[in-house]
Design an enzyme around this catalytic site. Structure first.
Site, PDB file in Angstrom:
ATOM      1  N   ASP A 112       0.800  -1.236   0.000  1.00  0.00           N
ATOM      2  CA  ASP A 112       0.000   0.000   0.000  1.00  0.00           C
ATOM      3  C   ASP A 112       0.830   1.282   0.000  1.00  0.00           C
ATOM      4  OD1 ASP A 112       1.020  -0.168   2.521  1.00  0.00           O
ATOM      5  OD2 ASP A 112      -0.850   0.256   3.554  1.00  0.00           O
ATOM      6  N   GLU A 113       2.083   1.202  -0.403  1.00  0.00           N
ATOM      7  CA  GLU A 113       2.937   2.390  -0.401  1.00  0.00           C
ATOM      8  C   GLU A 113       3.862   2.394  -1.602  1.00  0.00           C
ATOM      9  OE1 GLU A 113       3.815   3.227   4.308  1.00  0.00           O
ATOM     10  OE2 GLU A 113       5.471   3.388   2.886  1.00  0.00           O
TER      11      GLU A 113
END
Length: 368
Positions: A112-113
């Site tokens: 998620d990054e």
DNA sequence: GTATGCTTTCGGC
DNA sequence: TTACGGCCGAAAGCATAC
């Protein structure tokens, strides 16, 4: 040679797993959503992976036991869901490929990054970078339906810290001339590499904030922490970070961990679970054509304390049997040292060697 | 003394 | 009442090498 000025962005997908569950089931909106990992032991055995912001208001956050989450959300219309990692991975891949189009270079940092170097795409200009971010946000929202938070800065260090300021769906810009004012009041532990021990050590030197660290004598830092760390701390505290944004290489280790049906000290029961995990690990490293030189095990006791053991092999291996044999030896030895019952077990391999390199070594060997 | 490598634990997501 | 995941890389703590 001075490093060229850059503009780096960190994109952090908001409460990712829970957001995706809301996305595919709009009736969840307005309700506390908890995405949990269920161990299968009992109905509520497991832990919270992610929760949405409404659930967080009830102090339900990543890592807490599911039963506790249930208790805290009693009387609400909270929804509990099991993790669906394949789905999240698919959406993540989708988003990353969109973000790639807006960047000179993209480095994924987890599911998620991502760090984006946008120096060229934004014409070396923060106004353009902000506009680019707004465009990214609009596109991802339109095409995928997901929101994210962003930090914009002259390097990865600043972008990452900035991304935490406004959440969810926020944007925080820290230009080069704002770096000092931004960093100096923060606690030293915002810096990568500054953990509990280092915080304590720095505290003894009278260093509490990044500002304190920035103006501390470098020579002295080197004396206390060694050359590499001392110089690194000095640079980081002054907002200097030249780490490039680059696509990550292969994973350094691959492992599996799981909860046993019942607590046990029976080696056969443990090895049965381990063999299942070895199968999964094998699938992963063999398709990547990797050989391993390290085999490790981990165990979590009934009282939830954790232990790990590992050994480096004399020569690299690529078969399943070597993992099994090494893991069994490590567990045998460990069971001899401890008399606690075991709750969870895991196995991992690492220190990989790529096939090509082995062949090169072999060729070199034959040449001499 | 500093660097390097190996092992275990810690901690973020 | 009792209760509690699954990864990974970084940090820490040694031992040994230079």
């Amino acid at each position: 040679m001075p490093t060229q000025a850059r503009i780096v962005i960190l994109v952090d997908l908001d409460y990712f797993f829970a957001q995706l569950e809301e996305l595919r089931n709009p009736s969840l909106e307005g309700k506390p959503v908890v995405v949990g990992m269920y161990s299968g032991r009992t109905e509520t055995s497991g832990a919270v992976s992610t929760s949405n912001y409404l659930a967080r208001k009830y102090n339900v956050k990543s890592g807490i036991p599911l039963f506790l989450a249930q208790k805290r959300l009693e009387g609400t219309d909270a929804v509990f869901l099991p993790v669906d990692y394949d789905y999240y991975q698919q959406v993540s891949d989708n988003i990353m490929s969109i973000l790639r189009k807006y960047s000179d270079n993209l480095e994924q940092a987890g599911i998620d990054e991502a760090y984006l170097d946008v120096t060229k795409k934004a014409c070396n200009n923060y106004k353009d970078a902000e506009a680019l971010v707004q465009e990214m946000k609009a596109t991802v929202k339109r095409e995928v339906g997901v929101t994210f938070s962003v930090g914009i800065g002259p390097n990865k260090l600043i972008a990452k810290i900035a991304s935490d300021i406004h959440k969810p769906d926020g944007v925080t810009v820290v230009g080069p001339e704002q770096v000092e004012g931004f960093l100096s009041p923060m606690s030293v532990d915002v810096l990568l590499g500054v953990g509990k021990k280092t915080v304590a050590k720095m505290s003894e030197l009278g260093i509490k904030t990044v500002g304190d660290l920035a103006k501390y004598d470098v020579q002295r830092l080197v004396e206390v922490f060694g050359k590499v760390l001392g110089v690194y701390f000095h640079n980081a505290a002054n907002g200097v970070d030249n780490e490039p944004v680059e696509e990550a290489g292969e994973a350094e280790s691959i492992g599996r961990m799981g909860t046993l049906k019942e607590n046990t000290r029976d080696l056969a029961v443990i090895m049965e679970k381990i063999d299942q995990q070895i199968e999964e690990i094998y699938k992963e490293y063999s398709t990547k054509n990797l050989s391993y030189r390290l085999v490790g095990i981990s165990a979590v006791m009934t009282n939830l304390s954790g232990k790990s053991r590992s050994k480096t092999l004399e020569k690299p291996a690529k078969d399943k049997e070597t993992i099994h044999k090494a893991a069994q030896e490590l567990f045998e030895k460990y069971l001899g040292e401890s008399d606690l019952e075991i709750r969870r077990v895991g196995v991992r391999v690492g220190s990989f060697i790529k096939e090509e390199r082995q062949q090169q070594q072999l060729i070199k060997f034959f040449k001499t």
